[in-house]
Design a protein around this motif. Sequence first.
Motif, short mmCIF file in Angstrom:
data_model
loop_
_atom_site.label_atom_id
_atom_site.label_comp_id
_atom_site.label_asym_id
_atom_site.label_seq_id
_atom_site.Cartn_x
_atom_site.Cartn_y
_atom_site.Cartn_z
N GLU A 14 0.87 -1.21 0.10
CA GLU A 14 0.08 -0.04 0.00
C GLU A 14 0.94 1.36 0.06
O GLU A 14 0.36 2.29 -0.65
CB GLU A 14 -1.03 0.05 1.20
CG GLU A 14 -2.14 -1.02 1.17
CD GLU A 14 -3.03 -1.11 2.22
OE1 GLU A 14 -2.71 -0.35 3.19
OE2 GLU A 14 -4.09 -1.24 2.23
N VAL A 66 -6.94 -1.43 -8.20
CA VAL A 66 -6.13 -0.22 -8.42
C VAL A 66 -6.96 0.74 -9.62
O VAL A 66 -7.01 0.30 -10.61
CB VAL A 66 -4.52 -0.24 -8.69
CG1 VAL A 66 -4.05 1.17 -8.69
CG2 VAL A 66 -3.95 -1.22 -7.60
N ASN A 67 -7.31 1.83 -9.19
CA ASN A 67 -7.80 2.93 -10.25
C ASN A 67 -6.76 3.71 -10.50
O ASN A 67 -6.17 4.46 -9.63
CB ASN A 67 -9.13 3.48 -9.68
CG ASN A 67 -10.09 2.75 -9.67
OD1 ASN A 67 -10.15 1.80 -10.20
ND2 ASN A 67 -11.21 3.15 -8.99
N ALA A 120 -4.81 6.55 -8.78
CA ALA A 120 -5.89 7.68 -8.42
C ALA A 120 -6.26 7.18 -6.74
O ALA A 120 -6.18 7.81 -6.02
CB ALA A 120 -7.11 7.52 -9.30
N HIS A 121 -6.72 5.96 -6.67
CA HIS A 121 -7.06 5.30 -5.26
C HIS A 121 -7.13 3.75 -5.80
O HIS A 121 -6.97 3.39 -6.72
CB HIS A 121 -8.50 6.08 -4.82
CG HIS A 121 -9.67 5.77 -5.99
ND1 HIS A 121 -10.34 4.68 -6.20
CD2 HIS A 121 -10.09 6.92 -6.61
CE1 HIS A 121 -11.10 5.07 -7.21
NE2 HIS A 121 -10.96 6.36 -7.45
N TYR A 122 -7.18 3.18 -4.61
CA TYR A 122 -7.32 1.62 -4.54
C TYR A 122 -8.22 1.16 -3.58
O TYR A 122 -8.26 1.81 -2.52
CB TYR A 122 -5.84 1.05 -4.47
CG TYR A 122 -5.03 1.48 -3.71
CD1 TYR A 122 -4.76 1.10 -1.86
CD2 TYR A 122 -4.04 2.72 -3.48
CE1 TYR A 122 -4.14 1.44 -1.06
CE2 TYR A 122 -3.23 3.24 -2.22
CZ TYR A 122 -3.22 2.62 -1.31
OH TYR A 122 -2.54 3.00 -0.09
N GLY A 150 0.76 4.13 -2.72
CA GLY A 150 0.69 5.60 -2.72
C GLY A 150 1.36 6.61 -2.94
O GLY A 150 1.33 7.61 -3.22
#
Length: 368
Positions: free
Chosen positions: A150, A191-192, A160-162, A154
């Motif tokens: 993670e 994951v995006n 973008a986010h996950y 990050g």
Amino acid sequence: LTATITIIASFLPLLIITGSSGEFIMALPIAVALALAVSFIVAVMLTPLLCRFFIKKGLHDHDAVETHGKKKSLLDRLQDTYGVGINIFMKRKWLAFTLGGCAFAFGVALFALVPQQFFPSAERNQFVIDVWMPQGTRIEATDAVMGRIEKALGSSKGVAHYATFVGQSSPRFYYNVNPQQPDGAYGQFIVNTASVEDTTRLVKELRPALAKVAPEAMVIVKEVQQGAQTEAPIEVRISGDDIGELKRLGEQVQGILEGVSFADYVFRDYFNDSYRVDVKVNDELSNRLGITDASLSQTLSGAFDGGEVSTFWEGDRAVSIKLRLNQASRSNFSDIGNTYLNSELTRARVPLRAVAQLAPEWQTSRIV
């Protein structure tokens, strides 16, 4: 117009297919309908307009008066050049055949350079990371490895986010992504990314990077694919009834594939054996006491893993309430043998060690 509408109408029913099959095939009727509609518009509107503006005189208009000295149009010059070329090639037919054959061979050679893929990537701003720890790993250890990954995600540009899932896979968010069986040694990231281009770049960058972040795990970074559901682009399947023989042959195949220089993520879906406790029940004694294998299994499962007895609702979120032994009674190996069994038939209450023998041994972790 009738032919165009007929063909479009024959493909439109594919849009009503539901489920994963419908999601996969939906692009086909849309592409056919758009292509035929645009083709019809070009044929009945664009082509006549182009003819109206650019063709002032027909090529075979014999009644038209020849105008000498007038500047020829692009179409006239094209026709004159074509006529000269035809005369040359009709006189030298061998040259025409030679040039035609060379053009065909050159086209075939160029086609070999075109990348081909029957089911390409889904081209989504999304990719998947599967994390496999050795079988038998506690979920706490898996969670610690997921935490390190993670931090790497990050700090990656373009993420973008996950979402993180430990012990199980995510719900099916795309028809081609197979949910895995619950396993404490397994984790998954969805994951995006900021764009489709970032997806391709990040997958290439994170494959070697995450292998260094979590060397004790197998970290598989992969794009979402189209087509049939597969675990890997290349699969070797061995079928049989003897698990030991399957594992032996699987190890041989794995060794062969690992010897290929460009092979990545070579693994067997049986994975490694893990150290487990085999409960060898004395059937004669347990039957005399009225204790069945099913009740024994249920008691051990409830005592050490926990049995669901109710559900607590936190708003619209369901939280399972489990009943199991306290921590002090399920921390040592001896606690298993000291677990008391109850018989509904004879009302007997005896410890597990009285009717069974506990034998720690290496066993197959997954049977697939």
